[in-house]
Design an enzyme around this catalytic site. Sequence first.
Site, PDB file in Angstrom:
ATOM      1  N   HIS A 292      -4.769   2.916  37.212  1.00  0.00           N
ATOM      2  CA  HIS A 292      -3.841   2.168  36.616  1.00  0.00           C
ATOM      3  C   HIS A 292      -4.241   0.609  37.488  1.00  0.00           C
ATOM      4  O   HIS A 292      -4.441   0.807  38.427  1.00  0.00           O
ATOM      5  CB  HIS A 292      -2.349   2.158  37.162  1.00  0.00           C
ATOM      6  CG  HIS A 292      -1.696   3.420  36.686  1.00  0.00           C
ATOM      7  ND1 HIS A 292      -1.801   4.639  37.496  1.00  0.00           N
ATOM      8  CD2 HIS A 292      -1.051   4.065  35.549  1.00  0.00           C
ATOM      9  CE1 HIS A 292      -1.088   5.570  36.828  1.00  0.00           C
ATOM     10  NE2 HIS A 292      -0.326   5.123  35.742  1.00  0.00           N
TER      11      HIS A 292
ATOM     12  N   ASP B 249      -2.918   0.381  40.834  1.00  0.00           N
ATOM     13  CA  ASP B 249      -3.633   1.255  41.877  1.00  0.00           C
ATOM     14  C   ASP B 249      -4.892   0.767  42.624  1.00  0.00           C
ATOM     15  O   ASP B 249      -5.115   1.023  43.727  1.00  0.00           O
ATOM     16  CB  ASP B 249      -4.200   2.635  41.320  1.00  0.00           C
ATOM     17  CG  ASP B 249      -3.069   3.423  40.390  1.00  0.00           C
ATOM     18  OD1 ASP B 249      -1.990   3.379  40.890  1.00  0.00           O
ATOM     19  OD2 ASP B 249      -3.658   4.099  39.435  1.00  0.00           O
TER      20      ASP B 249
HETATM   21  C1  XUL Z   1       3.514   9.935  34.503  1.00  0.00           C
HETATM   22  C2  XUL Z   1       1.875  10.148  34.176  1.00  0.00           C
HETATM   23  C3  XUL Z   1       0.984   8.933  34.498  1.00  0.00           C
HETATM   24  C4  XUL Z   1       0.120   8.853  33.397  1.00  0.00           C
HETATM   25  C5  XUL Z   1      -0.686   7.561  33.358  1.00  0.00           C
HETATM   26  O1  XUL Z   1       4.052  11.188  34.400  1.00  0.00           O
HETATM   27  O2  XUL Z   1       1.550  11.316  33.870  1.00  0.00           O
HETATM   28  O3  XUL Z   1       0.451   9.062  35.574  1.00  0.00           O
HETATM   29  O4  XUL Z   1      -0.817   9.741  33.454  1.00  0.00           O
HETATM   30  O5  XUL Z   1       0.242   6.504  33.430  1.00  0.00           O
END
Ligand code: XUL
Length: 443
Positions: free
Chosen positions: A102, A105
């Site tokens: 993300h 992150d």
């Molecule tokens: C949340 C989840 C996230 C997504 C990416 O449950 O799975 O980590 O994979 O935003």
Amino acid sequence: MPDTIFSSFKTVAYEGPASENPLSYRWYDPDRVVNGKPLKDHLRFAVAYWHSLNMQGSDPFGGPTIPRPWFNAGDPIAQAKAKANAAFELFRVLDFPFFCWHDADIAPPADTLAETLKNFHTMVDYLEEKMRSYSTRLLWGTANLFSHPRFMAGASTNPDPEVFAWCAATVKNCLDATKRLGGSNYVLWGGREGYETLLNTDMKQELEQMGRFLTMVVEYKHKIGFKGQILVEPKPKEPTAHQYDFDVATVYSFLKRFNLENEVKLNIEANHALLAGHTFEHEIATAASLNALGSLDINRGDPLLGWDTDQFPNDLWSMTISMIHVIKAGGLNPGGCNFDAKVRRQSFTPEDLIHAHVGGADLCARAFLTAAKIIEDGRLDKIVSDRYAGWKSSDAQAIFSGKKSLDELEKWALDKNINPQPRSGRQEEIENLLVRQIYSDKI
Ligand code: XUL
Ligand code: CO
């Protein structure tokens, strides 16, 4: 190479099922060729930056337990760089071909949009530099549009169009960065795209916003010539009790409504399936039947807790059936298997994190090898095709091609004096077949 908490570990190697070395792969032999391709290209394992580098073991009842030394490395950019140094060493130790992030992150958020984007660009430059000296590539990027308080009422479904615009700017930059770093996919998980109470919610309006947002993402992908897949990740609840992207079937009907079904595929997560009252294999098979299978988030939940516990997987039965459907759907590429999984809060050593990934990779590899064997063996397929054999007759085919109407079929049934007889579904026989292959040492 800078010294990190992972630097002293040797790269985990395949040593085969008889190895006594806990930090070796028993089943994940990256170069083993199956169906004409090495295992590493089928499974396309990825480390999730958020769980493995950011998460510090907090839960609703207690604070951090997992030391992450990069958070003591100076100003926020220095911390992010120290974190990236450790991340690439972890990827090296695991010998994984991919990672996922993300925006939040990899780069520290700031007070304004402009500063936040500046930090992000600095860190994307840094990752690009790291990727020159390491072989790990980007499976997907995504935007965190759920943690900051500005997203408390949703991202693209927010009642405030300024939040929508913030999200647009963020995703635009994340797509640019994913393209620049050679990412294979771009993921959207609707973290807070749902509602707390219907009493303050205009659902029709929110779904229109969400559809427009996804359409804009697809338009921008084409505008910049990003060749990767756009993926939506379904999840039925948590954080909100009612998430709009409930499960594969719900997301698919949303895509159809906005004419996006040929543009967007699905990123399916094992524990999200469980939270929706499904199995992982159910969600994979549903997506496969809709030609919408994109990528997998590998983990498991705890049916007794019902939270999104994001544990590392250990259910060979479910994973084997899942892999049967993956292979039959033509595989995952350009998707892959992203370990969206975290160690427990008592597992605070760097070694715990390596054990977790080694076990997860071995489980997926073993499941994949077993699935490939079951398909090659052909007995399961034969039982299924025998079960539907009646549909191959010309009379049955006429039903499909629209050549028979409801009343014509009534006449046909009466003329033939049909009297369908029960036939065994052979479930236990099939389950035995599966169990014997799962526990076979001939793999
Ligand atoms: C949340 C989840 C996230 C997504 C990416 O449950 O799975 O980590 O994979 O935003
Ligand atoms: Co996920």
